[in-house]
Design a protein around this motif. Structure first.
Motif, short mmCIF file in Angstrom:
data_model
loop_
_atom_site.label_atom_id
_atom_site.label_comp_id
_atom_site.label_asym_id
_atom_site.label_seq_id
_atom_site.Cartn_x
_atom_site.Cartn_y
_atom_site.Cartn_z
N ARG A 19 -8.13 13.15 0.30
CA ARG A 19 -8.95 12.12 -0.36
C ARG A 19 -8.63 12.09 -1.86
O ARG A 19 -8.44 11.02 -2.45
CB ARG A 19 -10.43 12.45 -0.13
N GLN A 20 -8.57 13.25 -2.49
CA GLN A 20 -8.27 13.34 -3.92
C GLN A 20 -6.87 12.83 -4.20
O GLN A 20 -6.66 12.04 -5.13
CB GLN A 20 -8.41 14.79 -4.38
N TYR A 21 -5.89 13.29 -3.42
CA TYR A 21 -4.49 12.92 -3.62
C TYR A 21 -4.30 11.41 -3.51
O TYR A 21 -3.57 10.81 -4.30
CB TYR A 21 -3.65 13.66 -2.58
N ALA A 22 -4.97 10.79 -2.56
CA ALA A 22 -4.86 9.34 -2.39
C ALA A 22 -5.36 8.60 -3.63
O ALA A 22 -4.87 7.52 -3.95
CB ALA A 22 -5.64 8.90 -1.16
N SER A 23 -6.31 9.19 -4.34
CA SER A 23 -6.90 8.52 -5.51
C SER A 23 -6.08 8.72 -6.79
O SER A 23 -6.34 8.06 -7.79
CB SER A 23 -8.32 9.02 -5.73
N LEU A 24 -5.11 9.62 -6.77
CA LEU A 24 -4.32 9.92 -7.96
C LEU A 24 -3.10 9.02 -8.05
O LEU A 24 -2.28 9.00 -7.13
CB LEU A 24 -3.88 11.39 -7.94
N ASP A 25 -2.96 8.28 -9.14
CA ASP A 25 -1.82 7.38 -9.28
C ASP A 25 -0.48 8.10 -9.24
O ASP A 25 0.47 7.62 -8.64
CB ASP A 25 -1.91 6.57 -10.58
N GLU A 74 -10.73 5.12 5.71
CA GLU A 74 -10.61 5.72 4.37
C GLU A 74 -9.21 6.30 4.14
O GLU A 74 -8.73 6.34 3.02
CB GLU A 74 -11.66 6.82 4.22
N HIS A 117 1.21 7.87 2.44
CA HIS A 117 0.99 9.30 2.20
C HIS A 117 1.33 10.05 3.48
O HIS A 117 1.13 9.53 4.57
CB HIS A 117 -0.47 9.57 1.83
N LYS A 164 4.65 9.75 -6.08
CA LYS A 164 3.72 10.80 -6.48
C LYS A 164 4.38 12.17 -6.43
O LYS A 164 5.31 12.40 -5.65
CB LYS A 164 2.50 10.84 -5.55
N GLN A 174 0.85 -1.19 0.00
CA GLN A 174 0.00 0.00 0.00
C GLN A 174 0.88 1.24 0.00
O GLN A 174 1.88 1.31 0.71
CB GLN A 174 -0.89 0.00 1.24
N CYS A 190 -2.63 16.82 -10.45
CA CYS A 190 -3.95 17.37 -10.74
C CYS A 190 -3.76 18.85 -11.01
O CYS A 190 -2.83 19.47 -10.51
CB CYS A 190 -4.94 17.13 -9.59
#
Length: 142
Positions: A104-110, A54, A21, A82, A18, A114
């Motif tokens: 939340r957004q940053y965690a979803s970005l490979d 989450e 972050h 990242k 995993q 952005c």
């Protein structure tokens, strides 16, 4: 230059694979008007907000200075493989929800990338820098 980071692999991920972050908050930034140093309190607030399932893999820490003194309070986001972000002019009472939304957004970005218009409204215009991820040595890239 394109920001296609699809070849990036986590450089220091945990045993589970995993991605980790981290949110780093400057502890010495001073509010321009009150001269208070809200960083440590903000870090505690963010740690509580990011403690749920989450946000597993998110750490919150403080550092003495991130050279954002002209635009306090400075907050950085880092992740395995990242791009990193440094935000300034953070107002803890007003911007905490935006920081949590960005987490939340940053965690979803490979790759962590952005555009400024994709970031939460409370952070628009507050980006001090975006630093590309450290790539593996050329011979070790997939």
């Amino acid at each position: 230059m394109a920001h296609d980071m699809t070849a990036v692999v986590p450089l220091y991920g945990g045993a589970s694979g995993q991605r980790r972050h981290r949110v780093v908050v400057c502890s010495t930034c001073r509010n321009r008007e009150t001269r208070e140093q809200p960083g440590t309190t903000l870090a505690v607030t963010l740690e509580a907000a990011l403690s749920g399932v989450e946000f597993e893999g998110f750490d919150v820490s403080v550092v003495a200075c991130m050279a954002g003194c002209d635009r306090p309070c400075a907050v950085a986001f880092q992740g395995d493989g990242k791009a990193s972000y440094l935000f300034g002019d953070i107002e803890p009472g007003r911007d905490t929800d935006a920081l949590v939304a960005f987490a939340r957004q940053y965690a979803s970005l490979d790759d962590g990338w952005c555009s400024s218009i994709q970031r939460p409204d409370g952070l628009k215009g507050k980006t001090l820098s975006r630093i590309p991820a450290l790539l593996p040595p050329r011979g070790e890239r997939p």
